[in-house]
Enzyme design. Sequence first.
Site, PDB file in Angstrom:
ATOM      1  N   GLU A 167      -3.908  -7.116 -10.004  1.00 54.21           N
ATOM      2  CA  GLU A 167      -5.223  -7.696  -9.662  1.00 54.21           C
ATOM      3  C   GLU A 167      -5.647  -7.031  -8.361  1.00 54.21           C
ATOM      4  OE1 GLU A 167      -7.009  -9.767 -11.373  1.00 54.21           O
ATOM      5  OE2 GLU A 167      -5.573 -10.414 -12.881  1.00 54.21           O
ATOM      6  N   GLU A 170     -15.148  -1.585  -0.400  1.00 51.71           N
ATOM      7  CA  GLU A 170     -15.028  -3.047  -0.410  1.00 51.71           C
ATOM      8  C   GLU A 170     -15.197  -3.517   1.039  1.00 51.71           C
ATOM      9  OE1 GLU A 170     -11.124  -4.439  -1.598  1.00 51.71           O
ATOM     10  OE2 GLU A 170     -12.013  -6.185  -2.563  1.00 51.71           O
ATOM     11  N   LYS A 225       6.699 -12.843  -2.856  1.00 51.30           N
ATOM     12  CA  LYS A 225       6.568 -12.223  -1.534  1.00 51.30           C
ATOM     13  C   LYS A 225       5.130 -12.457  -1.070  1.00 51.30           C
ATOM     14  CE  LYS A 225       5.022  -8.821   0.189  1.00 51.30           C
ATOM     15  NZ  LYS A 225       4.469  -9.519   1.372  1.00 51.30           N
ATOM     16  N   CYS A 274     -11.950 -10.895  -3.392  1.00 46.54           N
ATOM     17  CA  CYS A 274     -12.046  -9.711  -4.257  1.00 46.54           C
ATOM     18  C   CYS A 274     -13.281  -9.779  -5.130  1.00 46.54           C
ATOM     19  CB  CYS A 274     -10.798  -9.595  -5.121  1.00 46.54           C
ATOM     20  SG  CYS A 274     -10.487 -11.093  -6.047  1.00 46.54           S
ATOM     21  N   SER A 323      -4.798  -4.869  -2.556  1.00 47.20           N
ATOM     22  CA  SER A 323      -5.721  -3.735  -2.541  1.00 47.20           C
ATOM     23  C   SER A 323      -5.354  -2.705  -3.604  1.00 47.20           C
ATOM     24  CB  SER A 323      -5.679  -3.082  -1.158  1.00 47.20           C
ATOM     25  OG  SER A 323      -4.371  -2.607  -0.913  1.00 47.20           O
TER      26      SER A 323
HETATM   27  P1  NAP Z   1      -2.842  -5.562   0.589  1.00 48.21           P
HETATM   28  O1  NAP Z   1      -2.772  -4.964   1.932  1.00 48.21           O
HETATM   29  O2  NAP Z   1      -2.816  -4.672  -0.581  1.00 48.21           O
HETATM   30  O3  NAP Z   1      -1.631  -6.593   0.525  1.00 48.21           O
HETATM   31  C1  NAP Z   1      -1.391  -7.393  -0.609  1.00 48.21           C
HETATM   32  C2  NAP Z   1       0.077  -7.767  -0.659  1.00 48.21           C
HETATM   33  O4  NAP Z   1       0.853  -6.576  -0.817  1.00 48.21           O
HETATM   34  C3  NAP Z   1       0.579  -8.437   0.604  1.00 48.21           C
HETATM   35  O5  NAP Z   1       1.575  -9.371   0.263  1.00 48.21           O
HETATM   36  C4  NAP Z   1       1.194  -7.265   1.364  1.00 48.21           C
HETATM   37  O6  NAP Z   1       2.170  -7.678   2.262  1.00 48.21           O
HETATM   38  C5  NAP Z   1       1.806  -6.494   0.231  1.00 48.21           C
HETATM   39  N1  NAP Z   1       2.044  -5.088   0.532  1.00 48.21           N
HETATM   40  C6  NAP Z   1       1.361  -4.277   1.357  1.00 48.21           C
HETATM   41  N2  NAP Z   1       1.907  -3.038   1.338  1.00 48.21           N
HETATM   42  C7  NAP Z   1       2.953  -3.078   0.476  1.00 48.21           C
HETATM   43  C8  NAP Z   1       3.909  -2.129   0.028  1.00 48.21           C
HETATM   44  N3  NAP Z   1       3.905  -0.878   0.447  1.00 48.21           N
HETATM   45  N4  NAP Z   1       4.844  -2.525  -0.857  1.00 48.21           N
HETATM   46  C9  NAP Z   1       4.874  -3.792  -1.301  1.00 48.21           C
HETATM   47  N5  NAP Z   1       4.000  -4.749  -0.914  1.00 48.21           N
HETATM   48  C10 NAP Z   1       3.043  -4.390  -0.038  1.00 48.21           C
HETATM   49  O7  NAP Z   1      -4.123  -6.478   0.407  1.00 48.21           O
HETATM   50  P2  NAP Z   1      -4.629  -7.631   1.355  1.00 48.21           P
HETATM   51  O8  NAP Z   1      -5.276  -7.022   2.528  1.00 48.21           O
HETATM   52  O9  NAP Z   1      -3.556  -8.642   1.570  1.00 48.21           O
HETATM   53  O10 NAP Z   1      -5.687  -8.322   0.403  1.00 48.21           O
HETATM   54  C11 NAP Z   1      -6.963  -7.844   0.258  1.00 48.21           C
HETATM   55  C12 NAP Z   1      -7.098  -7.032  -1.016  1.00 48.21           C
HETATM   56  O11 NAP Z   1      -6.649  -7.798  -2.127  1.00 48.21           O
HETATM   57  C13 NAP Z   1      -8.528  -6.688  -1.320  1.00 48.21           C
HETATM   58  O12 NAP Z   1      -8.607  -5.369  -1.770  1.00 48.21           O
HETATM   59  C14 NAP Z   1      -8.887  -7.665  -2.431  1.00 48.21           C
HETATM   60  O13 NAP Z   1      -9.946  -7.246  -3.253  1.00 48.21           O
HETATM   61  C15 NAP Z   1      -7.615  -7.766  -3.161  1.00 48.21           C
HETATM   62  N6  NAP Z   1      -7.571  -9.001  -3.948  1.00 48.21           N
HETATM   63  C16 NAP Z   1      -7.689  -8.902  -5.295  1.00 48.21           C
HETATM   64  C17 NAP Z   1      -7.703 -10.047  -6.059  1.00 48.21           C
HETATM   65  C18 NAP Z   1      -7.840  -9.983  -7.554  1.00 48.21           C
HETATM   66  O14 NAP Z   1      -7.588 -10.978  -8.196  1.00 48.21           O
HETATM   67  N7  NAP Z   1      -8.227  -8.854  -8.134  1.00 48.21           N
HETATM   68  C19 NAP Z   1      -7.600 -11.303  -5.440  1.00 48.21           C
HETATM   69  C20 NAP Z   1      -7.487 -11.351  -4.053  1.00 48.21           C
HETATM   70  C21 NAP Z   1      -7.465 -10.182  -3.307  1.00 48.21           C
HETATM   71  P3  NAP Z   1       1.945  -7.534   3.845  1.00 48.21           P
HETATM   72  O15 NAP Z   1       0.488  -7.615   4.100  1.00 48.21           O
HETATM   73  O16 NAP Z   1       2.681  -8.661   4.395  1.00 48.21           O
HETATM   74  O17 NAP Z   1       2.490  -6.201   4.189  1.00 48.21           O
END
Ligand code: NAP
Length: 488
Positions: free
Chosen positions: A263, A394, A183, A297, A242
């Site tokens: 992650e 962040e 997804k 991240c 996140s």
């Molecule tokens: P996010 O809002 O948490 O979204 C990540 C993924 O989860 C997306 O595919 C999103 O889909 C999905 N998602 C959101 N709400 C959900 C729910 N209730 N149920 C199931 N899936 C859900 O994060 P982002 O804004 O895309 O990415 C930024 C974050 O990712 C930052 O905090 C960053 O630090 C972290 N990150 C961590 C790593 C690591 O390796 N530790 C690497 C890269 C990024 P939709 O957006 O389509 O809803």
Amino acid sequence: MSSLSPALAAHLPTGMLADGQWTAASGGRTFEVVDPATGEVLFDVADASPEDGRRALASAADVASAWRGVAPRERSELLRAVYERIVARSGAFASLITAECGKPLAEARAEVTYGADFLRWYAEQAVRVEGLVRTAPAGANRQIVHRRPVGPALLITPWNFPIAMATRKIGPALAAGCPVVIKPAHQTPLTTMLVAEVIRSEAAERGLPPGIVNVVPTASSGDLVAPLLTDDRLRKLSFTGSTAVGRTLLQQAADQVLRTSMELGGNAPFVVFADADLDAALDGATVAKLRNAGQSCVAANRFLVHDSVAREFAQRLADRFAGLRVGRGDVDGVDVGPLIDAEAVEKVAELVDDATDRGAQVLTGGGRPDGPGTFFQPTVLAGVDTDARVVREEIFGPVAPVVAFADDDEAFALANDTEYGLAAYAYTTSLERALRVGAEIDAGMIGINRGMVSDASAPFGGMKQSGLGREGGEAGLEEYLETVYVAL
Ligand code: NAP
């Protein structure tokens, strides 16, 4: 207009993938994928429903046993072939990443190299899954310990590295023998869908099971994912995103005690000691802060600099940032692309305002350039209060807050004063101090005199609220394997 070539645009999959077939979502629903640099709609993409999600999981579950039975060498060769095909089309992949995510083309090319490398690395690891045979200490029996794939895996990825976040999960999952449902984030599904198409067509040519890779783009991720987490055909969740969403998914996954890898977010300290080579620290700081406009991240979030060099470091970093060109990623000479959307710009602006309200000085940047697109200027803030939101949260934008420290103990205390523990960076010419950094700072990855740590062959992941488990390296494969002990 987007610079995607018409040939690439004409052959991009825009549906959902299940049972080896790209189809429309149920009801024909779609959502728009937008170029953040221009606001232009790139494509309408299938908006998978919860029912479509179940169809994709059924597709993965149906082939789980067949895929587990495919020889490791064949799984390895599939991954290697997909690696070769992606590298051969790296220009197309890079332009797609730039179009949907915004990063400059040179960075997108580097991401394709990094992302493809997970497929090569796990092609090499697929044939190296080891077990153990030994005599029990009491001598009564033999112990045979072997590994087998955990089963169908749901892979949820973020938008900031559209190819690498996908291949970092797909590579080890397929190598281990797990079929997957991916997804992707709604902002950047296209690159992941193109990766899935390469795997689908390569698997079809080799006569491998069609449902090993399934993709469900959706604009309603919560609705689609929640029922899958309580479906007993699903055996594994691997999430990158996140901490807030990760926490929710862990709660939902608890019902069937699902194997999870998380992650999550970071708040990396970038520590510059008094004995650092400042030129090297400025080079490292620029990379660690501005890769993908700070939307990483592992981005340096807080610059902790010894009192004796803090003013000079901040001013010289500001001079560098002021010379950078902000703009569309597909334009030659652009160093910093847009943020992913208007909400991201709003949040970064709020953090800067909060810091200046608490007395920080803006040495360069601080605002949005004129014109279309969701841009923010590279910004350096000096004299930042340690309670400012820009230090505690962040940032996910091109803002570098500089905080001064008096001695090593204070630097370590400040570095660890966060609920996150993903990456950290330190610049010092003392080996003793470098070793102390490795021992004292709570982070899963530490760069010493380097502004980059990512490597497909190394374990990537964090401690504290930055996550559970590791991706990449030998550890990444473990996440998709079960251990079985037979007493003989
Ligand atoms: P996010 O809002 O948490 O979204 C990540 C993924 O989860 C997306 O595919 C999103 O889909 C999905 N998602 C959101 N709400 C959900 C729910 N209730 N149920 C199931 N899936 C859900 O994060 P982002 O804004 O895309 O990415 C930024 C974050 O990712 C930052 O905090 C960053 O630090 C972290 N990150 C961590 C790593 C690591 O390796 N530790 C690497 C890269 C990024 P939709 O957006 O389509 O809803």
